[in-house]
Design a protein around this motif. Structure first.
Motif, PDB file in Angstrom:
ATOM      1  N   UNK A 185      -8.226 -12.677   4.825  1.00 23.73           N
ATOM      2  CA  UNK A 185      -7.330 -11.669   5.411  1.00 23.73           C
ATOM      3  C   UNK A 185      -6.620 -10.887   4.311  1.00 23.73           C
ATOM      4  N   UNK A 186      -6.207 -11.609   3.256  1.00 24.14           N
ATOM      5  CA  UNK A 186      -5.526 -10.940   2.142  1.00 24.14           C
ATOM      6  C   UNK A 186      -6.483  -9.978   1.443  1.00 24.14           C
ATOM      7  N   UNK A 187      -7.744 -10.386   1.329  1.00 18.96           N
ATOM      8  CA  UNK A 187      -8.733  -9.501   0.703  1.00 18.96           C
ATOM      9  C   UNK A 187      -8.928  -8.246   1.549  1.00 18.96           C
ATOM     10  N   UNK A 188      -9.008  -8.452   2.852  1.00 18.13           N
ATOM     11  CA  UNK A 188      -9.180  -7.295   3.741  1.00 18.13           C
ATOM     12  C   UNK A 188      -7.997  -6.340   3.605  1.00 18.13           C
ATOM     13  N   UNK A 189      -6.806  -6.932   3.451  1.00 20.64           N
ATOM     14  CA  UNK A 189      -5.606  -6.109   3.308  1.00 20.64           C
ATOM     15  C   UNK A 189      -5.753  -5.147   2.124  1.00 20.64           C
ATOM     16  N   UNK A 190      -6.473  -5.600   1.087  1.00 21.73           N
ATOM     17  CA  UNK A 190      -6.659  -4.770  -0.099  1.00 21.73           C
ATOM     18  C   UNK A 190      -7.513  -3.546   0.203  1.00 21.73           C
ATOM     19  N   UNK A 191      -8.242  -3.583   1.295  1.00 22.97           N
ATOM     20  CA  UNK A 191      -9.106  -2.445   1.619  1.00 22.97           C
ATOM     21  C   UNK A 191      -8.372  -1.403   2.451  1.00 22.97           C
ATOM     22  N   UNK A 192      -7.114  -1.714   2.750  1.00 26.46           N
ATOM     23  CA  UNK A 192      -6.327  -0.804   3.572  1.00 26.46           C
ATOM     24  C   UNK A 192      -5.348  -0.071   2.672  1.00 26.46           C
ATOM     25  N   UNK A 193      -5.138   1.184   2.962  1.00 30.04           N
ATOM     26  CA  UNK A 193      -4.194   1.974   2.186  1.00 30.04           C
ATOM     27  C   UNK A 193      -2.782   1.420   2.389  1.00 30.04           C
ATOM     28  N   UNK A 194      -2.156   1.000   1.287  1.00 25.91           N
ATOM     29  CA  UNK A 194      -0.845   0.362   1.402  1.00 25.91           C
ATOM     30  C   UNK A 194       0.266   1.357   1.684  1.00 25.91           C
ATOM     31  N   UNK A 195      -0.054   2.661   1.536  1.00 29.58           N
ATOM     32  CA  UNK A 195       1.005   3.674   1.712  1.00 29.58           C
ATOM     33  C   UNK A 195       1.645   3.620   3.102  1.00 29.58           C
ATOM     34  N   UNK A 196       0.808   3.302   4.108  1.00 32.03           N
ATOM     35  CA  UNK A 196       1.293   3.372   5.479  1.00 32.03           C
ATOM     36  C   UNK A 196       2.335   2.314   5.796  1.00 32.03           C
ATOM     37  N   UNK A 197       2.206   1.153   5.170  1.00 35.51           N
ATOM     38  CA  UNK A 197       3.139   0.076   5.500  1.00 35.51           C
ATOM     39  C   UNK A 197       4.091  -0.232   4.355  1.00 35.51           C
ATOM     40  N   UNK A 198       3.825   0.327   3.185  1.00 35.17           N
ATOM     41  CA  UNK A 198       4.637  -0.004   2.031  1.00 35.17           C
ATOM     42  C   UNK A 198       4.008  -1.144   1.257  1.00 35.17           C
ATOM     43  N   UNK A 199       4.063  -1.038  -0.059  1.00 30.08           N
ATOM     44  CA  UNK A 199       3.355  -2.002  -0.899  1.00 30.08           C
ATOM     45  C   UNK A 199       3.884  -3.416  -0.698  1.00 30.08           C
ATOM     46  N   UNK A 200       5.196  -3.526  -0.484  1.00 32.20           N
ATOM     47  CA  UNK A 200       5.793  -4.852  -0.356  1.00 32.20           C
ATOM     48  C   UNK A 200       5.284  -5.554   0.900  1.00 32.20           C
ATOM     49  N   UNK A 201       5.293  -4.815   2.023  1.00 31.27           N
ATOM     50  CA  UNK A 201       4.813  -5.386   3.271  1.00 31.27           C
ATOM     51  C   UNK A 201       3.337  -5.728   3.166  1.00 31.27           C
ATOM     52  N   UNK A 202       2.592  -4.839   2.468  1.00 32.98           N
ATOM     53  CA  UNK A 202       1.159  -5.065   2.370  1.00 32.98           C
ATOM     54  C   UNK A 202       0.857  -6.348   1.599  1.00 32.98           C
ATOM     55  N   UNK A 203       1.756  -6.709   0.675  1.00 32.02           N
ATOM     56  CA  UNK A 203       1.504  -7.927  -0.096  1.00 32.02           C
ATOM     57  C   UNK A 203       1.860  -9.170   0.719  1.00 32.02           C
ATOM     58  N   UNK A 204       2.369  -8.958   1.936  1.00 29.57           N
ATOM     59  CA  UNK A 204       2.730 -10.093   2.789  1.00 29.57           C
ATOM     60  C   UNK A 204       1.592 -11.052   3.016  1.00 29.57           C
ATOM     61  N   UNK A 205       0.372 -10.514   3.131  1.00 26.57           N
ATOM     62  CA  UNK A 205      -0.760 -11.392   3.426  1.00 26.57           C
ATOM     63  C   UNK A 205      -0.998 -12.389   2.291  1.00 26.57           C
ATOM     64  N   UNK A 206      -0.594 -12.012   1.076  1.00 24.46           N
ATOM     65  CA  UNK A 206      -0.718 -12.966  -0.042  1.00 24.46           C
ATOM     66  C   UNK A 206       0.324 -14.081   0.114  1.00 24.46           C
ATOM     67  N   UNK A 207       1.526 -13.670   0.539  1.00 26.73           N
ATOM     68  CA  UNK A 207       2.583 -14.672   0.751  1.00 26.73           C
ATOM     69  C   UNK A 207       2.161 -15.656   1.853  1.00 26.73           C
TER      70      UNK A 207
END
Lengths: 317, 857
Positions: free
Chosen positions: B507-529
């Motif tokens: 899921x975290x890898x898939x998140x990397x394929x999504x443009x982080x601009x829409x949700x903000x970089x911090x939120x996008x890194x949530x899947x790693x957390x």
């Protein structure tokens, strides 16, 4: 105390945000066009597999020293492979315009200016990385004819790639191993895990450092598992090492009471075997070259109605 | 219309699944024939009734008294050991066959039968009169049947539940808190002097729980163990001295025994050497004249086998002989031969053995009438073991009609009977030959039909996302495959952790394929957390068999630093109460925000008070909670728990009234979220203190996943499925019966209420899976409200496919491996767990949540 602590917790988002798919930037890494490169790329796979096979007894009886000692031959063979078979960064059309390794590593800002996805028009919705390479194999092959350069010019990139793969990925890879179940208790196995992570790093990332340098766009593709499979077997080796290491954990839980079931023997063997299989499939059998891993990620863009709904709700909140 | 058809077919698939499980269970679990009524002397015997050596028995059960606790070098039973040396105590190692938990063991000891595996299920359902032993023959029933005989009982109330209205005087002790090392025993001890002075009883039963509690808390070598052994030894001394001087105790017998042992972690339930080896000592001053003393303390044995080995079921026929009543009807025990020396004439000994053999033959006859009816003893080689047994019996019976007179001939005959007894015992205790394969095959085929049906209904949903469909198939196949490996059944958590962590990383890898601009970089890194949090969660409790008892976060961090634990617990409670407090404010009812706070506070108060009773070591040094505890101690735990439950019920009803879930999808989604918070509070109340912060981890995981990206329905479903299973094991669950956590099963329950205790037991063991089912329902419902494409996703159908795969695999494993050494210790418990997973977690919990999402959708 409670309220400040609680505010760390994220808020509920009521409408899912838009998600736009990025496009992978990287091209398939070419194999240098000499016979020497082709044969050595085969020999390299066989030789590493054989080496780990011969060292399996030592690994079981004395894991940590063996792991550490074996880093030296592993590093040497991987460096030789890079120098003989692969074009170094900047000498081929990697797709990320990363420039040379030295330049890239010196100024990270220069790389950052190539923002991923910036200005790329979205052609259609719902694109997943369905086995399409955005790179042009023909131009990559052209570039690789003389991409090797002189032997002395290959030395510096090799050394830099070696240093980077020693320094950068082992700790994140160790964290990954811990998430995937590497033992935290007893804590005296943590050095084993770090050594394992270094092995995996040399196997899986050294050739990528050599060919892609520290291009942010390229490494973004790596973190998205989005590199195209290449004839040199680099990316398949990386994927194989990860998946193989994951499968390597399976025998540990069995009640066979064998010495070799201890950490991290089977995981290392799994990673090496997976690396070998991945390389054989792409480098020898030439399967799936240019294709990317499809994870069926879908794009989602909220309609205007939903957006206005969301705003309305925000006001209400 | 089509929608209705699908629902009907899905319900049908689930009904088939349920039927398959039950049919298979009937064929798989051995069905014991149980003869009704009390055994009586045969007419033949009555003529020369021999005087029994004893007329009273003091039955002293010390829970989890392993053989080495009495006989070993490190034992503190010094007085008992001196009795062994003098010959006044006859020591044995009693073999307790698994499941080594109290109720089945008490059944075996009193009736002499080998409890069937289903008794284990009934262990938790032992309240209605049909399953008690009041109608079954036992040495208690025999003793009580004597004219004027009375029984008294002190200690574990299992006895009171098993033998209702048997006892003249009784004081039952409930094993609520394993942290209670002293009260449970003092409650028994205080009755002893008084009862030793009474001469009206012919049987006194005592059951001490303290030693077992010490074992559970601190293991067999815990710091309180020597003192407890000494305390038990003093009681033996007290009774023995009374037996020496009191005239009415002149011919009484003291039996000191453990109902089961314990393993090195102090737990029991399975079949390791420590769990099945119990101390069993018969004590009387009279033995000194007949028996020679034995060396004591004995040297230590790795396998805990001290002195002679007997089966625990041998206690019933032995007591029958020693006290002079017929052997209980369903006994599979054999009279311990050593005690034959108490009868002087060969004739009497022969008669005793014959009576024992006759009784066991009747059980054999009732079980296998065909083998005994049509017996022709020609050509021994072709006969089955059972027919040989029947022939053997025919010979014994023939000789008994005209017994020989010479001593040698009688002795020879007695040896023959003993061989018969041993043979009959092993034939009847063995269960392997008794599978009803037809029923098992019907069960297998029915579950296969259920699988095919559910695939035909919902298989298409799996094609909605190629990668997820592949992953789902992989999980199904590999899970089915692991069911055939006993180590992977024991270490099932490893499978779920292995798949889940890789899935979350994907899921975290898939998140990397999504443009982080829409949700903000911090939120996008949530899947790693989320992945990192999973890494924490999997190390919370060390579970399974292989590494059981090794360090984990609970033992290594929280038990050493309780303040850290309590901070996290407080944070968990306040996170939930914040959500509940916010909601009335949103709805414009500020005055009602105080109610959730009060409920959450009362729940926290209860948890602190409960911890003080259940795990006081967690409060050591946590000064900040001292006033809370002082306040809570003014009320009983039962009323505190009831206040919490009432508060939660009140919140739920209020939420239903104000949220109006029937109005629209959005209202429904919001209502589900409020209900989820209320449910979380309930689940936390039913969770062991050390596990409460796991809910905070889950909460963060869901929020981070939800915010980072809108998960596809199938992605969400796989995430939920994996985390339901992973969380079950993260709470410390396993596939072994011994890990069923009963500590929260009695919250707010006064007496023994089977339904309440049953529900609370399930909830406290499946708290994680229930939480994830509820959380997913919230996310799904919210997604349905915001994007209609989600609404028709066949959530329950796909879950039914997975449930069918799991059941089919477990059934196939139990059928193919039915002769496997571990069938009763690994695969059968797994089957029982699978029943709970399917009937309750899948059908009730997941079924109702999916129903809620689809309703009105």
């Amino acid at each position: 105390m409670s309220s400040t602590l609680i505010n760390i917790l994220p808020e509920t988002r009521h409408v899912p945000a838009a998600q736009r798919l990025l496009q992978p930037k990287t091209n398939a890494i070419p194999l240098l066009q000499s016979d020497a490169a082709r044969y050595y790329s085969y020999a390299h796979t066989v030789q590493l597999l054989a080496y780990y096979y011969l060292r399996s007894g030592a690994l079981v009886s004395d894991p940590l020293p063996t792991l550490i000692q074996d880093l030296i031959p592993l590093a040497i063979t991987q460096c030789l492979f890079c120098a003989i078979c692969l074009p170094s960064v900047g000498n081929w059309s990697s797709g990320t315009n990363a420039g040379e390794l030295i330049k890239g590593s010196a100024s990270a800002g220069g790389v950052k200016s190539h923002k991923p996805g910036a200005g790329t028009p979205k052609k259609k919705l719902g694109v997943s990385g369905v086995g399409k390479s955005s790179g042009k194999p023909a131009s990559a092959a052209d570039a690789s004819k003389d991409a090797g350069g002189s032997w002395s010019s290959r030395l510096l990139p090799t050394i830099l790639a070696l240093m980077l793969s020693f320094l950068m990925p082992p700790v994140p890879l160790m964290a990954l191993a811990l998430i995937l179940g590497a033992p935290l208790y007893p804590t005296n196995l943590l050095p084993h895990t770090l050594a394992l992570a270094t092995h995996v790093s040399l196997l899986a990332t050294l050739p990528i450092f050599y060919t892609h340098g520290v291009s942010a766009a390229a490494w973004k593709d790596v973190s998205a598992a989005w590199l195209p499979f290449d004839e040199a077997g680099v990316w398949a080796g990386t994927v194989g090492a990860m998946v193989g290491g994951w499968f390597g954990a399976v025998p540990i839980a069995l009640d066979w009471d064998r010495e070799w079931q201890k950490w991290p023997c089977t995981v290392l063997w799994g990673a090496v075997l997976g690396w070998g299989i991945g390389r054989s499939l792409t480098n020898v059998l030439r399967l799936g070259i240019g294709r990317r891993i499809d994870l069926s990620v879908t794009e989602y863009i909220p309609s205007e109605v939903e957006k206005s709904d969301a705003e309305e709700q925000k006001k209400n909140d | 219309m089509q929608h209705i058809t699908r629902i009907v077919l899905l319900v049908l698939a689930n009904l088939l699944l349920g039927a398959a499980i039950l049919i298979f269970a009937i064929g798989f679990f051995p069905h014991k024939v149980s003869l009704p009524g009390l055994a009586e002397w045969s007419a033949h015997h009555a003529a020369d009734l021999t005087a029994a050596p004893f007329d009273k028995v003091i039955f002293m059960v010390v829970d989890a008294l392993r053989s080495d606790f009495v006989y070993g070098n490190a034992s503190n039973f010094h007085f008992t050991q001196s009795l062994i040396r003098s010959g006044a105590a006859i020591p044995f190692t009693g073999h307790a066959s698994p499941p080594t938990i109290t109720m089945p063991r008490v059944k075996a000891i009193t009736t002499g039968s080998v409890p069937s595996f289903l008794d284990l299920v009934l262990n938790f359902a032992e309240s209605d009169t049909t399953s008690t032993l009041s109608t079954q023959d036992s040495w208690l029933a025999q003793l009580k049947a004597k004219p004027g005989a009375k029984l008294v009982m002190y200690g574990d109330d299992t006895w009171l539940r098993l033998f209702p209205e048997f006892f003249e005087r009784a004081d039952g002790t409930t094993s609520f808190f394993v942290s209670d090392f002293t009260e449970v025993d003092n409650n028994v001890t205080r009755h002893i002097p008084e009862e030793l002075a009474n001469d009206d009883w012919s049987g006194m039963i005592m059951h001490f729980l303290g030693l077992d509690h010490i074992g559970h808390k601190t293991g067999p070598r815990g710091p309180n163990m020597p003192a407890k052994q000494h305390e038990m030894d003093r009681i033996v001394k007290q009774i023995y001295e009374a037996m020496e001087v009191e005239p009415h105790l002149k011919s009484s017998l003291l039996v000191l025994l453990g109902d089961h042992g314990m393993n090195e972690a102090g737990n029991h339930g399975a079949n390791s050497a420590g769990e099945v080896s119990t101390a069993l000592t018969f004590i009387s001053p009279r033995f000194k004249s007949t028996f020679e003393g034995l060396q004591s303390p004995s040297k230590d044995f790795e396998d805990f086998k001290y002195y002679d080995q007997v089966d625990q079921s041998d206690v019933a026929p032995t007591l029958a002989a020693l006290l002079g009543f017929p052997v209980p009807k369903n006994s599979l025990g054999t009279l311990i031969p050593k005690f034959l020396a108490l009868w002087s004439s060969e004739k009497e000994r022969y008669d005793l053995l014959y009576q024992n053999a006759r009784q066991i033959q009747q059980v054999a006859y009732a079980t296998y009438p065909e083998a005994f009816d049509a017996v022709s003893c020609e050509g021994h080689n072709t006969l089955s073991d059972l027919q040989k047994l029947a022939c053997y019996w025919a010979e014994i019976e023939d000789i008994y009609k005209s017994p020989p007179n010479s001593r040698d001939a009688l002795n020879e005959e007695m040896l023959k009977i003993q061989v018969f007894l041993k043979e009959a015992q092993s034939q009847l205790s063995g269960t392997a030959s008794k599978y009803d394969l037809d029923k098992m095959y019907i069960g297998l085929i029915t579950s296969l039909v259920a699988l095919l049906l559910s695939i035909s209904i919902s298989g298409a949903a799996l094609l909605s996302n190629a990668f997820c469909g592949l992953v789902f198939a992989f999980i199904g196949f590999s899970y089915a495959f692991t069911m055939f490996a006993s180590s992977y059944v024991e270490e099932e958590h490893q499978f779920w952790y292995w798949v889940s962590s890789a899935w979350l990383i994907s899921l975290a890898i898939k998140q990397q394929r999504i443009d982080a601009k829409d949700v903000g970089a911090l939120t996008a890194s949530g899947s790693v957390v989320v992945c990192a949090l999973f890494g924490v969660m999997r190390r919370w409790n060390q579970t399974g068999q292989k590494y059981a008892g090794e360090a984990d976060l609970v033992t290594d961090v929280f038990q050493k630093r309780p303040l850290v634990l309590w901070t996290l617990i407080f944070l968990t409670y306040s996170t939930i109460s914040r959500r509940l407090r916010k909601r009335p404010a949103e709805l414009g009812m500020k005055q009602m925000t105080v109610i959730p706070v009060l409920v959450a506070a009362s729940a926290f108060l209860f948890k602190v008070a409960f911890t003080a009773a259940d795990a006081p070591e967690l409060l050591k040094g946590v000064v900040i909670l001292k006033p809370v505890l002082d306040f809570a101690n003014r009320y009983s735990l039962i009323s505190l728990a009831r206040i919490v439950f009432m508060g939660l019920g009140n919140l739920a009803v209020t939420a239903l009234y104000y949220e109006r879930p029937w109005v629209s999808q959005r209202e429904k989604a919001s209502c589900l979220e409020t209900m989820h918070a209320i449910m979380s509070l309930f689940l936390i109340t039913q969770t062991r203190t050390v596990n409460i912060p796991l809910f905070l981890i889950f909460h963060l995981q869901v929020k981070l996943l939800q915010n980072s990206r809108s998960l596809q329905p199938l992605e969400l479903l796989i995430t939920m499925l994996l985390l339901q299973y992973s969380s079950f094991f993260a709470f410390g669950g396993t596939n072994a019966i011994s890990s069923v956590d009963l500590s929260n099963a009695y919250n707010g329950v006064g007496g023994y209420n089977i339904h309440a205790v049953g529900i609370l037991t399930f909830v406290s063991n499946w708290a994680g899976p229930i939480w994830w089912a509820s959380a997913t329902a919230c996310v799904l419902s919210r997604n349905t409200a915001s994007s209609p494409g989600h609404s028709h996703f066949d959530y329950f159908g796909v879950l039914t496919i997975f449930a069918s795969v799991g059941i089919l695999a477990v059934m196939a494993a139990c059928t193919i491996l039915r002769e496997h050494l571990f069938i009763w210790t690994v695969f059968s418990p797994k089957y029982l767990y699978m029943m709970a997973w399917t009937f309750v977690q899948h059908m009730v919990v997941n079924g109702s949540f999916s129903g809620l999402i689809t309703a009105g959708g």
